[in-house]
Scaffold this motif. Structure first.
Motif, PDB file in Angstrom:
ATOM      1  N   SER A  49       0.984  -1.154   0.034  1.00 47.40           N
ATOM      2  CA  SER A  49       0.013   0.084   0.083  1.00 47.40           C
ATOM      3  C   SER A  49       0.769   1.201  -0.206  1.00 47.40           C
ATOM      4  CB  SER A  49      -0.806   0.160   1.293  1.00 47.40           C
ATOM      5  OG  SER A  49      -0.043  -0.065   2.406  1.00 47.40           O
ATOM      6  N   GLN A  50       0.229   2.279  -0.451  1.00 47.54           N
ATOM      7  CA  GLN A  50       0.961   3.523  -0.164  1.00 47.54           C
ATOM      8  C   GLN A  50      -0.025   4.567   0.810  1.00 47.54           C
ATOM      9  OE1 GLN A  50       2.449   5.410  -3.689  1.00 47.54           O
ATOM     10  NE2 GLN A  50       2.169   7.444  -2.951  1.00 47.54           N
ATOM     11  N   THR A  51       0.956   4.995   1.651  1.00 51.00           N
ATOM     12  CA  THR A  51       0.255   6.092   2.545  1.00 51.00           C
ATOM     13  C   THR A  51      -0.283   7.511   1.901  1.00 51.00           C
ATOM     14  OG1 THR A  51       1.741   5.394   4.042  1.00 51.00           O
ATOM     15  CG2 THR A  51       0.445   7.222   4.864  1.00 51.00           C
ATOM     16  N   ALA A  52      -1.540   7.721   2.097  1.00 46.79           N
ATOM     17  CA  ALA A  52      -2.185   9.025   1.927  1.00 46.79           C
ATOM     18  C   ALA A  52      -1.983  10.197   2.607  1.00 46.79           C
ATOM     19  CB  ALA A  52      -3.529   8.875   1.467  1.00 46.79           C
ATOM     20  N   ILE A  53      -0.900  11.140   2.161  1.00 52.55           N
ATOM     21  CA  ILE A  53      -0.626  12.225   3.250  1.00 52.55           C
ATOM     22  C   ILE A  53      -0.736  13.448   2.413  1.00 52.55           C
ATOM     23  CG2 ILE A  53       1.301  13.211   4.472  1.00 52.55           C
ATOM     24  CD1 ILE A  53       2.409  10.312   4.844  1.00 52.55           C
ATOM     25  N   PRO A  54      -1.467  14.464   3.082  1.00 48.91           N
ATOM     26  CA  PRO A  54      -1.535  15.760   2.254  1.00 48.91           C
ATOM     27  C   PRO A  54      -0.036  16.259   2.107  1.00 48.91           C
ATOM     28  CG  PRO A  54      -3.081  15.646   4.089  1.00 48.91           C
ATOM     29  CD  PRO A  54      -2.220  14.568   4.098  1.00 48.91           C
ATOM     30  N   ARG A  55       0.008  17.252   0.869  1.00 50.83           N
ATOM     31  CA  ARG A  55       1.317  17.719   0.625  1.00 50.83           C
ATOM     32  C   ARG A  55       2.014  18.700   1.742  1.00 50.83           C
ATOM     33  NH1 ARG A  55       1.669  18.218  -5.751  1.00 50.83           N
ATOM     34  NH2 ARG A  55       3.732  18.302  -5.159  1.00 50.83           N
ATOM     35  N   ARG A  56       2.626  19.326   1.184  1.00 53.87           N
ATOM     36  CA  ARG A  56       3.536  20.204   2.259  1.00 53.87           C
ATOM     37  C   ARG A  56       2.911  21.576   2.877  1.00 53.87           C
ATOM     38  NH1 ARG A  56       8.267  20.735  -2.282  1.00 53.87           N
ATOM     39  NH2 ARG A  56       9.069  18.951  -1.653  1.00 53.87           N
ATOM     40  N   HIS A  57       1.473  21.774   2.541  1.00 60.44           N
ATOM     41  CA  HIS A  57       0.731  22.723   3.170  1.00 60.44           C
ATOM     42  C   HIS A  57      -0.389  22.370   3.856  1.00 60.44           C
ATOM     43  CE1 HIS A  57       3.428  25.515   1.018  1.00 60.44           C
ATOM     44  NE2 HIS A  57       3.072  24.838  -0.254  1.00 60.44           N
ATOM     45  N   ASP A  58      -0.826  22.829   4.979  1.00 63.97           N
ATOM     46  CA  ASP A  58      -1.787  22.537   5.737  1.00 63.97           C
ATOM     47  C   ASP A  58      -3.221  22.954   4.881  1.00 63.97           C
ATOM     48  OD1 ASP A  58      -0.271  22.410   7.983  1.00 63.97           O
ATOM     49  OD2 ASP A  58      -0.980  23.963   8.968  1.00 63.97           O
ATOM     50  N   VAL A  59      -4.319  22.120   4.964  1.00 62.61           N
ATOM     51  CA  VAL A  59      -5.573  22.505   4.076  1.00 62.61           C
ATOM     52  C   VAL A  59      -6.627  22.804   5.034  1.00 62.61           C
ATOM     53  CG1 VAL A  59      -7.231  21.129   2.878  1.00 62.61           C
ATOM     54  CG2 VAL A  59      -4.874  20.526   2.854  1.00 62.61           C
ATOM     55  N   ILE A  60      -7.315  23.904   4.644  1.00 60.67           N
ATOM     56  CA  ILE A  60      -8.511  24.393   5.445  1.00 60.67           C
ATOM     57  C   ILE A  60      -9.696  23.753   4.830  1.00 60.67           C
ATOM     58  CG2 ILE A  60      -9.869  26.535   5.983  1.00 60.67           C
ATOM     59  CD1 ILE A  60      -7.010  26.586   7.258  1.00 60.67           C
ATOM     60  N   ASN A  61     -10.521  23.278   5.677  1.00 62.08           N
ATOM     61  CA  ASN A  61     -11.695  22.296   5.178  1.00 62.08           C
ATOM     62  C   ASN A  61     -12.694  23.529   5.672  1.00 62.08           C
ATOM     63  OD1 ASN A  61      -9.673  20.006   5.756  1.00 62.08           O
ATOM     64  ND2 ASN A  61     -11.289  19.082   4.507  1.00 62.08           N
ATOM     65  N   PRO A  62     -13.529  24.022   4.860  1.00 58.33           N
ATOM     66  CA  PRO A  62     -14.638  24.970   4.889  1.00 58.33           C
ATOM     67  C   PRO A  62     -15.563  24.275   5.830  1.00 58.33           C
ATOM     68  CG  PRO A  62     -13.974  25.454   2.740  1.00 58.33           C
ATOM     69  CD  PRO A  62     -13.152  24.164   3.508  1.00 58.33           C
ATOM     70  N   LYS A  63     -16.406  25.044   6.695  1.00 62.54           N
ATOM     71  CA  LYS A  63     -17.579  24.335   7.455  1.00 62.54           C
ATOM     72  C   LYS A  63     -18.506  23.702   6.373  1.00 62.54           C
ATOM     73  CE  LYS A  63     -19.863  28.742   7.925  1.00 62.54           C
ATOM     74  NZ  LYS A  63     -20.211  29.622   8.920  1.00 62.54           N
ATOM     75  N   GLN A  64     -19.050  22.518   6.777  1.00 62.29           N
ATOM     76  CA  GLN A  64     -20.047  21.737   6.019  1.00 62.29           C
ATOM     77  C   GLN A  64     -19.779  21.501   4.402  1.00 62.29           C
ATOM     78  OE1 GLN A  64     -22.703  20.699   7.390  1.00 62.29           O
ATOM     79  NE2 GLN A  64     -22.278  21.317   9.458  1.00 62.29           N
ATOM     80  N   LYS A  65     -18.677  21.393   4.210  1.00 65.42           N
ATOM     81  CA  LYS A  65     -18.141  21.106   2.564  1.00 65.42           C
ATOM     82  C   LYS A  65     -17.216  19.900   2.857  1.00 65.42           C
ATOM     83  CE  LYS A  65     -19.280  25.370   1.112  1.00 65.42           C
ATOM     84  NZ  LYS A  65     -20.267  25.323   0.039  1.00 65.42           N
ATOM     85  N   MET A  66     -17.201  19.492   1.533  1.00 60.23           N
ATOM     86  CA  MET A  66     -16.115  18.407   1.005  1.00 60.23           C
ATOM     87  C   MET A  66     -14.905  19.027   0.214  1.00 60.23           C
ATOM     88  SD  MET A  66     -18.561  14.870   0.309  1.00 60.23           S
ATOM     89  CE  MET A  66     -18.451  15.150  -1.417  1.00 60.23           C
ATOM     90  N   VAL A  67     -13.783  18.550   0.553  1.00 60.08           N
ATOM     91  CA  VAL A  67     -12.772  19.042  -0.162  1.00 60.08           C
ATOM     92  C   VAL A  67     -11.872  17.963  -0.469  1.00 60.08           C
ATOM     93  CG1 VAL A  67     -10.423  20.339   0.480  1.00 60.08           C
ATOM     94  CG2 VAL A  67     -12.618  21.124   1.564  1.00 60.08           C
ATOM     95  N   LYS A  68     -11.318  18.323  -1.599  1.00 62.33           N
ATOM     96  CA  LYS A  68     -10.533  17.247  -2.551  1.00 62.33           C
ATOM     97  C   LYS A  68      -8.904  17.679  -1.895  1.00 62.33           C
ATOM     98  CE  LYS A  68     -12.995  16.276  -6.183  1.00 62.33           C
ATOM     99  NZ  LYS A  68     -13.292  16.169  -7.919  1.00 62.33           N
ATOM    100  N   VAL A  69      -8.128  16.886  -1.279  1.00 62.83           N
ATOM    101  CA  VAL A  69      -7.050  17.102  -0.644  1.00 62.83           C
ATOM    102  C   VAL A  69      -5.904  16.359  -1.504  1.00 62.83           C
ATOM    103  CG1 VAL A  69      -5.444  16.645   1.198  1.00 62.83           C
ATOM    104  CG2 VAL A  69      -7.939  17.198   1.629  1.00 62.83           C
ATOM    105  N   ILE A  70      -5.030  16.719  -1.953  1.00 70.85           N
ATOM    106  CA  ILE A  70      -3.870  16.457  -2.740  1.00 70.85           C
ATOM    107  C   ILE A  70      -2.875  15.990  -1.950  1.00 70.85           C
ATOM    108  CG2 ILE A  70      -2.315  16.988  -4.727  1.00 70.85           C
ATOM    109  CD1 ILE A  70      -3.925  19.409  -5.651  1.00 70.85           C
ATOM    110  N   CYS A  71      -2.676  14.690  -2.247  1.00 68.18           N
ATOM    111  CA  CYS A  71      -1.755  13.937  -1.461  1.00 68.18           C
ATOM    112  C   CYS A  71      -0.344  13.903  -2.282  1.00 68.18           C
ATOM    113  CB  CYS A  71      -2.041  12.548  -1.025  1.00 68.18           C
ATOM    114  SG  CYS A  71      -3.694  12.692   0.027  1.00 68.18           S
TER     115      CYS A  71
END
Length: 148
Positions: A49-71
């Protein structure tokens, strides 16, 4: 708007302790111990398997939303197929209300291809997902069929 920050203890702490112990046991420097650790990681048996880890920057997830996080960059030696299944991190090192569900992830063939994981925020606050947080593990899928 309020912003919740997540304090995460990641696998890096365990990895670092293991590398230090390995260096002491083999009586070698940190650099060589890390190289040995890297080889051991690549040769792990069983389901790769490969670990799914967000890239170099923090990701802000807005309230009540879905966000696509680039790993991070995909390891083509492990994930050679076109699709993978994400198995979420059971330890859930993020705040309550943030959800990472099992999902099918499309993989691309470019040299520096990344994966994208959907993260859902079910709270009334924006949430900061820290970079390098282990979201889960990607396992290659042999085939995908449309449901009829």
């Amino acid at each position: 708007m309020s912003l919740k920050s997540i304090n995460v203890s990641t696998d890096r702490t365990v990895e670092s302790k293991f590398v230090n112990s390995l260096g002491s046991a083999l009586d070698v420097g940190h650099k060589k111990a890390r190289a040995v650790y890297s080889v051991l990681e690549k040769q792990k048996s069983g389901s790769e398997s490969q670990t799914a880890i967000p890239r170099r920057h923090d990701v802000i997830n807005p309230k009540q939303k879905m966000v696509k996080v680039i790993c991070g960059k995909l390891n083509k030696n492990i994930l050679k197929e076109q699709y993978a299944v994400l198995e979420p991190n059971e330890n859930a090192p993020w705040s309550a209300g943030l959800q990472v569900k099992q999902q099918l992830v499309q993989l691309f063939t470019e040299d520096k291809a990344t994966s994208t994981v959907v993260v859902e925020n079910n709270t009334d606050d924006d949430i900061r997902l820290q970079n390098r947080t282990v979201l889960g593990w990607l396992y290659a899928v042999d085939a995908v069929k449309n449901a009829e």
